[in-house]
Design a protein around this motif. Structure first.
Motif, PDB file in Angstrom:
ATOM      1  N   ALA A  31       0.307  -1.435  -0.166  1.00 36.41           N
ATOM      2  CA  ALA A  31      -0.051  -0.070  -0.167  1.00 36.41           C
ATOM      3  C   ALA A  31       0.713   1.636   0.152  1.00 36.41           C
ATOM      4  O   ALA A  31       1.904   1.279   0.421  1.00 36.41           O
ATOM      5  N   PRO A  32      -0.034   2.150  -0.414  1.00 38.79           N
ATOM      6  CA  PRO A  32       0.874   3.908  -0.314  1.00 38.79           C
ATOM      7  C   PRO A  32       1.273   3.915   1.291  1.00 38.79           C
ATOM      8  O   PRO A  32       0.705   3.699   1.887  1.00 38.79           O
ATOM      9  N   ALA A  33       2.895   4.501   1.475  1.00 40.60           N
ATOM     10  CA  ALA A  33       2.279   5.013   2.564  1.00 40.60           C
ATOM     11  C   ALA A  33       3.499   5.824   2.774  1.00 40.60           C
ATOM     12  O   ALA A  33       4.412   6.684   2.050  1.00 40.60           O
ATOM     13  N   VAL A  34       3.258   7.189   3.581  1.00 46.33           N
ATOM     14  CA  VAL A  34       4.203   8.429   4.161  1.00 46.33           C
ATOM     15  C   VAL A  34       4.713   7.265   5.814  1.00 46.33           C
ATOM     16  O   VAL A  34       4.099   7.510   6.419  1.00 46.33           O
ATOM     17  N   PHE A  35       6.105   7.961   5.699  1.00 44.31           N
ATOM     18  CA  PHE A  35       6.724   7.647   7.046  1.00 44.31           C
ATOM     19  C   PHE A  35       7.163   9.154   7.752  1.00 44.31           C
ATOM     20  O   PHE A  35       7.990   9.785   7.340  1.00 44.31           O
ATOM     21  N   PHE A  36       6.637   9.653   9.121  1.00 46.74           N
ATOM     22  CA  PHE A  36       7.226  10.697   9.901  1.00 46.74           C
ATOM     23  C   PHE A  36       8.793   9.744  10.534  1.00 46.74           C
ATOM     24  O   PHE A  36       8.602   8.865  12.027  1.00 46.74           O
ATOM     25  N   PHE A  37       9.202  10.614  10.900  1.00 54.19           N
ATOM     26  CA  PHE A  37      10.608  10.847  12.063  1.00 54.19           C
ATOM     27  C   PHE A  37      10.201  11.268  13.390  1.00 54.19           C
ATOM     28  O   PHE A  37       9.037  11.692  13.636  1.00 54.19           O
ATOM     29  N   GLU A  38      10.609  10.211  14.698  1.00 57.68           N
ATOM     30  CA  GLU A  38       9.955  10.484  16.038  1.00 57.68           C
ATOM     31  C   GLU A  38      10.360  11.569  16.082  1.00 57.68           C
ATOM     32  O   GLU A  38       9.285  12.783  16.869  1.00 57.68           O
ATOM     33  N   GLU A  39      11.040  13.159  15.608  1.00 62.01           N
ATOM     34  CA  GLU A  39      11.346  14.085  15.824  1.00 62.01           C
ATOM     35  C   GLU A  39      10.053  15.017  15.386  1.00 62.01           C
ATOM     36  O   GLU A  39       9.396  15.810  16.083  1.00 62.01           O
ATOM     37  N   GLU A  40       9.725  14.198  14.062  1.00 61.14           N
ATOM     38  CA  GLU A  40       8.253  15.512  13.440  1.00 61.14           C
ATOM     39  C   GLU A  40       7.057  15.557  14.579  1.00 61.14           C
ATOM     40  O   GLU A  40       6.083  15.343  14.267  1.00 61.14           O
ATOM     41  N   ILE A  41       7.040  13.904  15.367  1.00 58.99           N
ATOM     42  CA  ILE A  41       6.109  13.479  15.572  1.00 58.99           C
ATOM     43  C   ILE A  41       5.953  14.441  16.804  1.00 58.99           C
ATOM     44  O   ILE A  41       4.938  15.221  17.312  1.00 58.99           O
ATOM     45  N   GLN A  43       7.420  17.598  17.665  1.00 57.85           N
ATOM     46  CA  GLN A  43       6.804  18.976  17.037  1.00 57.85           C
ATOM     47  C   GLN A  43       5.025  18.630  16.350  1.00 57.85           C
ATOM     48  O   GLN A  43       5.245  20.426  16.855  1.00 57.85           O
ATOM     49  N   SER A  44       5.152  17.863  16.023  1.00 60.61           N
ATOM     50  CA  SER A  44       3.255  17.715  15.963  1.00 60.61           C
ATOM     51  C   SER A  44       2.003  18.213  16.889  1.00 60.61           C
ATOM     52  O   SER A  44       1.434  18.079  17.023  1.00 60.61           O
ATOM     53  N   GLU A  45       3.042  17.491  17.616  1.00 64.33           N
ATOM     54  CA  GLU A  45       2.379  17.189  19.038  1.00 64.33           C
ATOM     55  C   GLU A  45       2.353  19.061  19.902  1.00 64.33           C
ATOM     56  O   GLU A  45       1.281  18.903  21.352  1.00 64.33           O
ATOM     57  N   ASN A  46       3.249  19.890  19.976  1.00 62.09           N
ATOM     58  CA  ASN A  46       2.926  20.954  20.722  1.00 62.09           C
ATOM     59  C   ASN A  46       2.132  21.049  20.976  1.00 62.09           C
ATOM     60  O   ASN A  46       1.971  22.016  22.294  1.00 62.09           O
ATOM     61  N   PHE A  47       1.278  21.641  20.093  1.00 64.39           N
ATOM     62  CA  PHE A  47      -0.277  22.418  19.853  1.00 64.39           C
ATOM     63  C   PHE A  47      -1.090  21.438  21.326  1.00 64.39           C
ATOM     64  O   PHE A  47      -1.994  22.059  21.522  1.00 64.39           O
ATOM     65  N   LEU A  48      -0.600  20.385  20.919  1.00 66.42           N
ATOM     66  CA  LEU A  48      -1.286  19.609  22.192  1.00 66.42           C
ATOM     67  C   LEU A  48      -0.972  19.204  23.440  1.00 66.42           C
ATOM     68  O   LEU A  48      -1.140  18.777  24.318  1.00 66.42           O
ATOM     69  N   GLN A  49       0.224  19.854  24.174  1.00 70.08           N
ATOM     70  CA  GLN A  49       0.273  19.587  25.584  1.00 70.08           C
ATOM     71  C   GLN A  49      -0.401  20.294  26.334  1.00 70.08           C
ATOM     72  O   GLN A  49      -0.604  19.203  27.732  1.00 70.08           O
ATOM     73  N   PHE A  50      -1.389  21.114  26.151  1.00 66.90           N
ATOM     74  CA  PHE A  50      -2.313  21.350  26.828  1.00 66.90           C
ATOM     75  C   PHE A  50      -3.270  21.069  26.428  1.00 66.90           C
ATOM     76  O   PHE A  50      -4.700  21.510  26.322  1.00 66.90           O
ATOM     77  N   ALA A  51      -3.799  19.176  26.071  1.00 66.16           N
ATOM     78  CA  ALA A  51      -5.279  19.078  26.035  1.00 66.16           C
ATOM     79  C   ALA A  51      -5.647  17.876  26.447  1.00 66.16           C
ATOM     80  O   ALA A  51      -4.879  17.408  27.150  1.00 66.16           O
ATOM     81  N   LEU A  52      -7.381  18.030  26.993  1.00 65.98           N
ATOM     82  CA  LEU A  52      -7.918  17.256  27.379  1.00 65.98           C
ATOM     83  C   LEU A  52      -8.541  16.248  26.855  1.00 65.98           C
ATOM     84  O   LEU A  52      -9.022  17.088  25.966  1.00 65.98           O
TER      85      LEU A  52
END
Length: 272
Positions: A31-41, A43-52
């Protein structure tokens, strides 16, 4: 009156646009795939640091009612962004850590008669699975009073988990029987009953007391259940002759597939 979430974001001088290199799609297992490095993941979580994540299994009122009630009942300093994940889960995004902690520490609340429970958002979140990261109050009986102040105590409490809040009586040194802090605890990790405090040329073990530590069932991924209550695991455990115990009480070790793993090695604070 609470400042709107949108207004705060608009006024922020730090508006980083997440830019990561574009990558050509690859193939993985046909299947077609895209891969993200741990550092990128991360980084993507920064805006969710205060998420419930709010769980509302018995239904909920309209989103504007949820938002209005949270603002009024919890006296939020800044507006909260409320969105729907599915019919039973809401995502709550906070701009301020103080607002985030105030609501997270509330185990359950009612909005227009509907019960709401709150969990910290983590990358492991999936519908039907309750988070195993929870805020827990911990006490340090007979801690030397000189370690109550500022970062001295935060370093001690930080050996147990990320410090969310320090008890007011500890901050002003008005209750010196035990110092208290609310810390972020991973219920699947090994919980130690003591920490080592390096004290000049010597040191000592400091007792840690967990207050109201909940059980966590890995069978149903639910808070408030332990092995003896889990039907999904009870059959297998009885066949192996392993008796159910409340595995997630202080010092009981960590829960691995319904079997207690003892935590023999105490936590050590380096460089204190």
């Amino acid at each position: 009156m609470a400042v709107s979430f949108t207004a705060v974001v608009a006024r922020s001088s730090v508006q980083e646009v997440l830019l990561i290199p574009l990558k050509a799609p690859k193939m993985h297992m046909g299947a077609p795939a895209v891969f993200f490095f741990e550092e990128e993941i991360s980084q993507s979580e920064n805006f969710l640091q205060f998420a419930l994540v709010s769980k509302c299994t018995q239904g909920r009122p309209p989103l504007f009612e949820v938002k209005r009630t949270l603002q009024a009942d919890f006296h939020l300093a800044v507006d909260v962004l409320v969105s729907s994940l599915d019919s039973r889960h809401l995502l709550l995004l906070f701009m301020l850590q103080s607002d985030f902690i105030r609501l997270w520490l509330k185990e359950q609340t009612y909005i227009k008669g509907y019960p709401f429970r709150f969990f910290k958002w983590t990358r492991e979140f999936k519908v039907g699975f309750e988070a195993f990261v929870v805020p827990i109050w911990v006490s340090f009986p007979n801690l030397p009073v000189n370690l109550y102040q500022g970062n001295f105590f935060k370093l001690v409490a930080g050996a147990v988990g990320k410090v969310l809040k320090v008890d007011g009586a500890t901050t002003v040194v008005s209750r010196t029987i035990a110092a208290r802090a609310c810390v972020e605890i991973d219920l699947k990790s090994c919980l130690s009953e003591k920490v080592w405090i390096g004290y000049g040329a010597s040191g000592f073990f400091q007792q840690v007391v967990y207050e109201r530590l909940p059980a966590y069932c890995t069978g149903y991924s639910k808070l408030g259940y332990c092995v003896e209550q889990c039907r999904r695991r009870s059959t297998g455990i009885q066949k192996e002759g392993v008796q159910g115990v409340n595995l997630l009480q202080p010092g009981a070790g960590k829960l691995v597939e319904g079997v207690a793993e003892t935590c023999d090695a105490p936590a050590v604070v380096d460089g204190v």
